[in-house]
Motif scaffolding. Structure first.
Motif, PDB file in Angstrom:
ATOM      1  N   SER A 190      -8.837   3.113  -4.809  1.00 21.56           N
ATOM      2  CA  SER A 190      -9.844   2.422  -4.403  1.00 21.56           C
ATOM      3  C   SER A 190     -11.199   3.444  -4.469  1.00 21.56           C
ATOM      4  O   SER A 190     -11.005   4.572  -3.857  1.00 21.56           O
ATOM      5  CB  SER A 190      -9.722   1.841  -3.070  1.00 21.56           C
ATOM      6  OG  SER A 190     -11.031   1.348  -2.439  1.00 21.56           O
ATOM      7  N   GLN A 231      -6.376   1.670   3.139  1.00 20.68           N
ATOM      8  CA  GLN A 231      -6.889   1.390   1.877  1.00 20.68           C
ATOM      9  C   GLN A 231      -6.388   0.208   1.001  1.00 20.68           C
ATOM     10  O   GLN A 231      -5.110   0.052   1.038  1.00 20.68           O
ATOM     11  CB  GLN A 231      -7.005   2.743   0.860  1.00 20.68           C
ATOM     12  CG  GLN A 231      -5.535   2.967   0.410  1.00 20.68           C
ATOM     13  CD  GLN A 231      -5.575   4.419  -0.235  1.00 20.68           C
ATOM     14  OE1 GLN A 231      -6.708   4.797  -0.946  1.00 20.68           O
ATOM     15  NE2 GLN A 231      -4.546   5.065  -0.546  1.00 20.68           N
ATOM     16  N   TRP A 288     -12.564   5.709   1.152  1.00 15.39           N
ATOM     17  CA  TRP A 288     -11.059   6.222   0.693  1.00 15.39           C
ATOM     18  C   TRP A 288     -11.115   7.186  -0.132  1.00 15.39           C
ATOM     19  O   TRP A 288     -10.481   8.295  -0.148  1.00 15.39           O
ATOM     20  CB  TRP A 288     -10.331   4.780  -0.005  1.00 15.39           C
ATOM     21  CG  TRP A 288     -10.545   3.536   0.817  1.00 15.39           C
ATOM     22  CD1 TRP A 288     -11.115   2.567   0.756  1.00 15.39           C
ATOM     23  CD2 TRP A 288      -9.912   3.737   2.284  1.00 15.39           C
ATOM     24  NE1 TRP A 288     -11.102   1.670   2.088  1.00 15.39           N
ATOM     25  CE2 TRP A 288     -10.326   2.149   2.836  1.00 15.39           C
ATOM     26  CE3 TRP A 288      -9.288   4.573   3.221  1.00 15.39           C
ATOM     27  CZ2 TRP A 288     -10.024   1.817   4.075  1.00 15.39           C
ATOM     28  CZ3 TRP A 288      -8.967   4.102   4.494  1.00 15.39           C
ATOM     29  CH2 TRP A 288      -9.213   2.662   4.777  1.00 15.39           C
ATOM     30  N   ARG A 338      -9.288  10.726   0.785  1.00 14.45           N
ATOM     31  CA  ARG A 338      -8.207  11.329  -0.161  1.00 14.45           C
ATOM     32  C   ARG A 338      -8.777  13.080  -0.540  1.00 14.45           C
ATOM     33  O   ARG A 338      -8.128  13.856  -0.755  1.00 14.45           O
ATOM     34  CB  ARG A 338      -8.343  10.487  -1.418  1.00 14.45           C
ATOM     35  CG  ARG A 338      -7.518   9.332  -1.348  1.00 14.45           C
ATOM     36  CD  ARG A 338      -7.122   8.767  -2.622  1.00 14.45           C
ATOM     37  NE  ARG A 338      -8.373   8.373  -3.388  1.00 14.45           N
ATOM     38  CZ  ARG A 338      -9.013   7.113  -3.375  1.00 14.45           C
ATOM     39  NH1 ARG A 338      -8.448   6.285  -2.673  1.00 14.45           N
ATOM     40  NH2 ARG A 338      -9.959   6.797  -4.258  1.00 14.45           N
ATOM     41  N   LEU A 341      -4.885   5.952   5.314  1.00 11.86           N
ATOM     42  CA  LEU A 341      -4.952   5.850   3.726  1.00 11.86           C
ATOM     43  C   LEU A 341      -3.879   4.507   3.547  1.00 11.86           C
ATOM     44  O   LEU A 341      -3.901   3.508   3.016  1.00 11.86           O
ATOM     45  CB  LEU A 341      -4.468   6.873   2.901  1.00 11.86           C
ATOM     46  CG  LEU A 341      -5.764   7.901   2.639  1.00 11.86           C
ATOM     47  CD1 LEU A 341      -5.170   9.090   1.879  1.00 11.86           C
ATOM     48  CD2 LEU A 341      -6.810   6.985   1.953  1.00 11.86           C
ATOM     49  N   ARG A 359       0.850  -1.285   0.074  1.00  9.95           N
ATOM     50  CA  ARG A 359      -0.022  -0.093  -0.018  1.00  9.95           C
ATOM     51  C   ARG A 359       0.992   1.170  -0.108  1.00  9.95           C
ATOM     52  O   ARG A 359       1.333   1.640   0.879  1.00  9.95           O
ATOM     53  CB  ARG A 359      -0.847  -0.024   1.171  1.00  9.95           C
ATOM     54  CG  ARG A 359      -1.870  -1.239   1.218  1.00  9.95           C
ATOM     55  CD  ARG A 359      -2.614  -1.319   2.381  1.00  9.95           C
ATOM     56  NE  ARG A 359      -3.701  -2.687   2.352  1.00  9.95           N
ATOM     57  CZ  ARG A 359      -4.107  -3.088   3.183  1.00  9.95           C
ATOM     58  NH1 ARG A 359      -3.716  -2.766   4.587  1.00  9.95           N
ATOM     59  NH2 ARG A 359      -4.769  -4.034   3.370  1.00  9.95           N
ATOM     60  N   GLU A 402      -4.434   2.632  -4.060  1.00 13.20           N
ATOM     61  CA  GLU A 402      -4.407   4.048  -4.059  1.00 13.20           C
ATOM     62  C   GLU A 402      -5.459   4.574  -4.600  1.00 13.20           C
ATOM     63  O   GLU A 402      -5.952   5.785  -4.359  1.00 13.20           O
ATOM     64  CB  GLU A 402      -3.011   4.463  -4.709  1.00 13.20           C
ATOM     65  CG  GLU A 402      -1.797   4.202  -3.971  1.00 13.20           C
ATOM     66  CD  GLU A 402      -0.577   4.537  -4.777  1.00 13.20           C
ATOM     67  OE1 GLU A 402      -0.608   5.416  -5.662  1.00 13.20           O
ATOM     68  OE2 GLU A 402       0.580   4.287  -4.011  1.00 13.20           O
TER      69      GLU A 402
END
Length: 216
Positions: free
Chosen positions: A188, A183, A193, A197, A179, A16, A186
């Motif tokens: 998603s 998540q 999520w 972001r 995150l 991740r 990146e």
């Protein structure tokens, strides 16, 4: 004892990666905060130091995960997993990875003593080759270090979650950690999520508007 079922946990295997722009922005805000602290302004946000240490521990665990996975593949390709295949009374063949499993499967029947002893000797020899190669290349040591780094990262993440942020940089750092740790990818599109972001984007936009002000 290592065997084919002793695989690396999914949490270590799944990568991740951090959003680079967010990390760079947080680092920049942190530099501004430290500069302000040196100039006599308000102290820098304590969450930033925890976030930075957490990032280092997490990065270390990922590097060590890659290293241990490579070393394990090397061991498997060169000496193979310690195991032995035996034939049961009904003709079925089973592959076993420990002396205990071998004795349980073959039992203590005197008629099977010779075959059991041969299988144990074969398994012990393969285990000895694995252990010697392991010591030479450092697989087990890398695996222990990986787990220690991952445990440390988990501890720091918990500390970070309980620490109140006192700046936009600290808020962004905490969201960045959520995150990175949570998540599945990146980009998603599953809740929450995209929303997190977006909040990070908002923080970056506000910070850019504030500019070099130490108020954030």
């Amino acid at each position: 004892m290592a065997d084919s079922d002793n695989t690396t946990p999914l949490s270590f295997v799944t990568r991740r990666r951090v959003l680079g722009a967010t990390a760079i922005a947080i680092a920049g805000w942190e530099r501004n905060a430290l500069a302000g602290e040196a100039a006599g302004a308000v102290p820098s946000d304590p969450t930033l130091a925890i976030w930075r240490e957490w990032r280092n521990a997490r990065d270390a665990s990922e590097r060590l995960c890659d290293q241990s996975a490579y070393l394990e593949r090397t061991l498997v390709e060169t000496v193979g997993f310690p195991c032995v295949t035996v034939q049961l009374a009904d003709g079925e063949e089973v592959t076993l990875h420990s002396i205990g499993a071998l004795r349980e499967v073959l039992g203590s029947d005197a008629d099977a003593a010779e075959g059991r002893a041969a299988a144990e000797a074969h398994l012990a020899a393969r285990q000895a080759r694995w252990d010697a190669a392991d010591r030479e290349i450092g697989y087990s040591a890398a695996l222990v270090a990986e787990h220690q780094a991952a445990d440390r990262a988990e501890e720091l993440l918990e500390v970070l979650s309980r620490t109140h942020a006192s700046s936009l940089a600290g808020v962004a750092a905490k969201l960045d950690a959520v995150l990175m740790a949570g998540q599945p990818s990146e980009d998603s599109d599953e809740f929450p999520w995209p929303q997190i972001r977006m909040v990070l984007d908002d923080i970056g936009r506000i910070a850019r508007r504030i500019g070099s002000s130490q108020e954030f």
